[in-house]
Design an enzyme around this catalytic site. Structure first.
Site, mmCIF file in Angstrom:
data_model
loop_
_atom_site.group_PDB
_atom_site.id
_atom_site.type_symbol
_atom_site.label_atom_id
_atom_site.label_comp_id
_atom_site.label_asym_id
_atom_site.label_seq_id
_atom_site.Cartn_x
_atom_site.Cartn_y
_atom_site.Cartn_z
ATOM 1 N N GLU A 182 10.472 -8.952 -2.137
ATOM 2 C CA GLU A 182 11.040 -7.714 -1.575
ATOM 3 C C GLU A 182 10.353 -7.530 -0.236
ATOM 4 O OE1 GLU A 182 11.454 -4.522 -0.045
ATOM 5 O OE2 GLU A 182 10.265 -3.582 -1.643
ATOM 6 N N LEU A 183 11.088 -7.867 0.832
ATOM 7 C CA LEU A 183 10.461 -8.028 2.142
ATOM 8 C C LEU A 183 10.873 -6.917 3.106
ATOM 9 C CD1 LEU A 183 10.856 -11.917 2.279
ATOM 10 C CD2 LEU A 183 8.974 -10.563 1.347
ATOM 11 N N GLY A 186 6.265 -6.793 0.511
ATOM 12 C CA GLY A 186 5.532 -6.675 1.760
ATOM 13 C C GLY A 186 6.355 -7.198 2.921
ATOM 14 N N SER A 187 5.690 -7.633 3.960
ATOM 15 C CA SER A 187 6.383 -8.038 5.180
ATOM 16 C C SER A 187 7.067 -9.390 5.017
ATOM 17 C CB SER A 187 5.393 -8.107 6.345
ATOM 18 O OG SER A 187 4.543 -9.227 6.212
ATOM 19 N N LYS A 197 -2.544 -8.263 -7.732
ATOM 20 C CA LYS A 197 -3.335 -8.120 -6.503
ATOM 21 C C LYS A 197 -2.837 -6.877 -5.769
ATOM 22 C CE LYS A 197 -5.512 -8.706 -2.593
ATOM 23 N NZ LYS A 197 -5.005 -7.432 -1.997
ATOM 24 N N PRO A 198 -3.568 -5.739 -5.892
ATOM 25 C CA PRO A 198 -3.153 -4.530 -5.171
ATOM 26 C C PRO A 198 -3.539 -4.604 -3.707
ATOM 27 C CG PRO A 198 -5.159 -4.088 -6.396
ATOM 28 C CD PRO A 198 -4.775 -5.514 -6.709
ATOM 29 N N GLU A 245 11.009 -3.256 12.397
ATOM 30 C CA GLU A 245 10.768 -2.211 11.403
ATOM 31 C C GLU A 245 9.732 -1.233 11.960
ATOM 32 O OE1 GLU A 245 10.516 -2.148 6.564
ATOM 33 O OE2 GLU A 245 9.468 -3.750 7.629
ATOM 34 N N TRP A 285 0.805 -1.226 0.000
ATOM 35 C CA TRP A 285 0.000 0.000 0.000
ATOM 36 C C TRP A 285 0.837 1.276 0.000
ATOM 37 C CZ3 TRP A 285 1.634 2.661 4.149
ATOM 38 C CH2 TRP A 285 2.129 1.935 5.236
ATOM 39 N N CYS A 306 10.107 0.454 3.224
ATOM 40 C CA CYS A 306 11.029 -0.594 3.648
ATOM 41 C C CYS A 306 12.476 -0.119 3.593
ATOM 42 C CB CYS A 306 10.847 -1.833 2.779
ATOM 43 S SG CYS A 306 10.932 -1.504 1.009
#
Length: 482
Positions: A255-256, A233-234, A179-180, A386, A155, A289
Site C-alpha cells: 500500500e504505497l 509507506g512510500s 516492524k512499527p 504527494e 507512522w 495516502c
C-alpha cells in the site's frame, strides 16, 4: 499522561517476552507538538531480527493448526480490550503522532473494527468440492496459511495500520514479525501487549521497533522461512522491498503512495463538496495516502467553491492535539514542515495564488498553517508529488474529458473523490478513473469491511473486506480419483 506512558512496553517483543535490544541500543520518541521526549525505545538489530524470525518460524506449525474458532475468539477479545483501553490508545497516538484527540479516538474505532471484522472472517474460510468437467477426478480446493509474515507499518495511523495487517494474519493462521515506524512505535507496542492479554500465544506476534528499518527488515527478507511481506509507506521504499522480495519469491501486499484527485462538477452541491474537501484534505492533518492532493473544480463554480473552502479553512484551529478546540495538529517531524513549505513556495513561484495560510507556524512543535492555493499550474510540484500536509491546491477544468485526463495524469492510483448531483454521471466517471478507491460525494470512505488498495504505482493487493484474509492464504488443490 505519565501513567499511560509508564504502562507502555518499550522493549522488543520476541517469543512472547519483552526484552532489550541485543546491543542495548535505544532511540527517542518525541512529541511533535512540543518536541519533548516521550520515551526511549529499544532499537532492534540484525541479531534481534533473526531471533524474531526464529520465534515466528517455530510457532507457525502449531499456530497454523489452531482451530479457526480459537483464533477468532482471540481477535474478539482483542477488540474488546481496544474498546476498554480506547482513551489510553488515543492519548498515545496524539502524543507520538500529533493528531487531535478527537481524531485519535476515531482511529481507535476504525482500527478496532479490523479486529472485529477478521474475528468474523476467521471462521468463514472457504473452499470447494467438485468433480472435474471430464468426470475423472474429484477436486478438493482448500485454503491454508501463507506462513510467517513481515509486517511494516507507517507512522501516520499507528493503531489502524497495525490492526489492518495483524488481524487478517491472525485470522488466517500466520505468524508475524511487526516492524512499527520509528516515529510512532508506542501505540504498536501497547497494541502488542493487548494482543498478549487477549491470549495470543508466544511467538505468533513479534514486534521489532528500530531506529534503522533496514537493519531488521534486511535479515528477515533474506530468510528463506519468510513467506510474505506487507508494507504500507512510500512508493520508492515499496519498490525496494519488491525487488528484495523477488529473491525468495515472497507474497507481497504493498500500500504505497497516493496523489488523489478531488473533482467538483458544475452540478455538485457545494456544501457537500466543501464538507467532503475538508474531510479528504485535513483528516490526519493531510498526512494520509488517501488525502485529497489535487483539486479540480469546474470553472463555472470555482470562485464559489474556493470562497466557501477558504472560509472553512480559516476556521481551523492549529495547536497541540491535546488542547480543547484544536482541529489541526502538528506535522510529524521537522523535515515534513520543510517539505510542505517547499511545495507551497514552488507553486507560488509558478503563479499560484495563496488564498489562506501558506506559512509554517513558530514552534515549539512542527506546525504548518492550513493552506489553500488557487490557479495552480499543472507543472507545480504539489500537483505531481504527494503533499502529506494541510495544503489544498485548486485548478479548474471545462469538460468531463479534461477532468478525467487531469485526474489520471499521475503514476499513482490509490484514492479519488468526485462530487456531482448526478449519481449516474458519477458512477460513469468512476469507471474512467484509474484508482482503487473512489469517494462519490463523500470525503472519507475507509472501512474495515471494504477492500483498501490501489492501482498503478500505488501498490498491489487489498487490505480489509472479504479480500483481506485472502492476502494471507495459499490455495491448495487436491485431486482424487472418483
Amino acid at each position: 499522561m505519565s501513567e499511560v506512558l509508564a504502562s507502555v512496553p518499550t522493549g522488543l517483543l520476541i517469543d512472547g517476552a519483552w526484552r532489550d535490544a541485543s546491543d542495548g541500543g535505544t532511540f527517542a520518541v518525541e512529541n511533535p507538538a512540543t518536541e519533548e521526549v516521550l520515551a526511549h525505545v529499544a532499537s532492534g538489530t540484525a541479531d534481534d531480527a533473526r531471533a524474531a524470525m526464529d520465534a515466528a518460524a517455530t510457532a507457525q506449525e502449531s499456530w497454523g493448526a489452531t482451530p479457526a474458532r480459537e483464533r477468532a475468539e482471540i481477535l474478539r477479545r482483542a477488540f474488546g480490550l481496544v474498546q476498554e483501553r480506547r482513551e489510553e490508545l488515543a492519548l498515545l497516538m496524539t502524543l507520538e503522532m500529533g493528531k487531535p484527540l478527537a481524531e485519535a479516538r476515531g482511529e481507535v474505532t476504525y482500527g478496532g473494527e479490523f479486529l472485529r471484522w477478521f474475528a468474523e472472517e476467521a471462521v468463514r474460510d472457504t473452499g470447494r468440492y467438485a468433480h472435474t468437467p471430464e468426470g475423472t477426478l474429484r477436486m478438493l480446493v482448500q485454503q491454508r496459511p501463507v506462513g510467517p509474515c513481515l509486517l511494516i507499518t507507517p507512522w501516520n495511523f499507528p493503531l489502524a495500520m497495525a490492526t489492518r495487517k495483524v488481524a487478517p494474519a491472525v485470522a488466517a493462521g500466520c505468524t508475524m514479525v511487526l516492524k512499527p515506524a520509528r516515529l510512532t512505535p508506542l501505540t504498536s507496542l501497547h497494541f502488542a501487549q493487548l494482543m498478549l492479554d487477549a491470549g495470543l500465544p508466544a511467538g505468533v506476534l513479534n514486534v521489532l521497533p528500530s531506529a534503522s528499518a533496514s537493519s531488521v527488515s534486511g535479515p528477515i527478507m533474506a530468510d528463506p522461512r519468510l513467506r510474505k511481506v506487507s508494507f504500507t509507506g512510500s512508493t520508492p521504499v515499496g519498490q525496494g522491498l519488491l525487488r528484495d522480495a523477488t529473491q525468495n519469491v515472497l507474497r507481497t501486499s504493498m500500500e504505497l503512495g497516493g496523489n488523489a484527485p478531488l473533482v467538483v462538477f458544475e452540478d455538485a452541491d457545494l456544501d457537500v463538496a466543501v464538507d467532503g474537501a475538508m474531510a479528504a484534505k485535513l483528516r490526519n492533518g493531510g498526512e494520509a495516502c488517501t488525502a485529497a492532493n489535487r483539486f479540480y473544480v469546474h470553472e463555472s463554480v470555482a470562485d464559489e467553491f474556493v470562497a466557501r473552502l477558504a472560509e472553512r479553512m480559516r476556521g481551523v484551529v492549529v495547536g497541540n492535539g491535546l488542547d480543547d478546540g484544536v482541529t489541526l495538529g502538528p506535522l510529524v517531524e521537522p523535515k515534513a514542515v520543510d517539505s510542505v513549505e517547499a511545495l507551497v513556495a514552488d507553486a507560488v513561484e509558478r503563479g499560484a495564488e495563496v488564498v489562506v495560510g501558506g506559512s509554517r507556524v513558530d514552534g515549539p512543535g512542527h506546525f504548518f498553517q492550513p493552506t489553500l492555493l488557487r490557479d495552480v499550474p499543472a507543472d507545480a510540484r504539489c500537483m505531481r508529488e504527494e503533499i502529506f500536509g494541510p495544503v489544498a491546491p485548486v485548478a479548474t477544468f471545462r469538460t468531463e474529458d479534461e477532468a478525467a485526463e487531469l485526474a489520471n495524469s499521475t503514476e499513482y492510483g490509490l484514492a479519488s473523490y468526485v462530487f456531482t448531483a448526478d449519481v449516474r454521471r458519477g458512477l460513469a466517471f468512476a469507471e474512467r478513473l484509474e484508482f482503487g478507491l473512489l469517494g462519490l460525494n463523500v470525503g472519507v470512505i475507509s472501512n474495515a469491511a471494504a477492500p483498501f488498495g490501489g492501482m498503478k504505482q500505488s501498490g498491489t493487493g487489498r487490505e480489509g473486506g472479504f479480500e483481506g484474509i485472502a492476502e494471507y492464504q495459499e490455495t491448495q488443490y487436491v485431486g482424487m480419483p472418483l
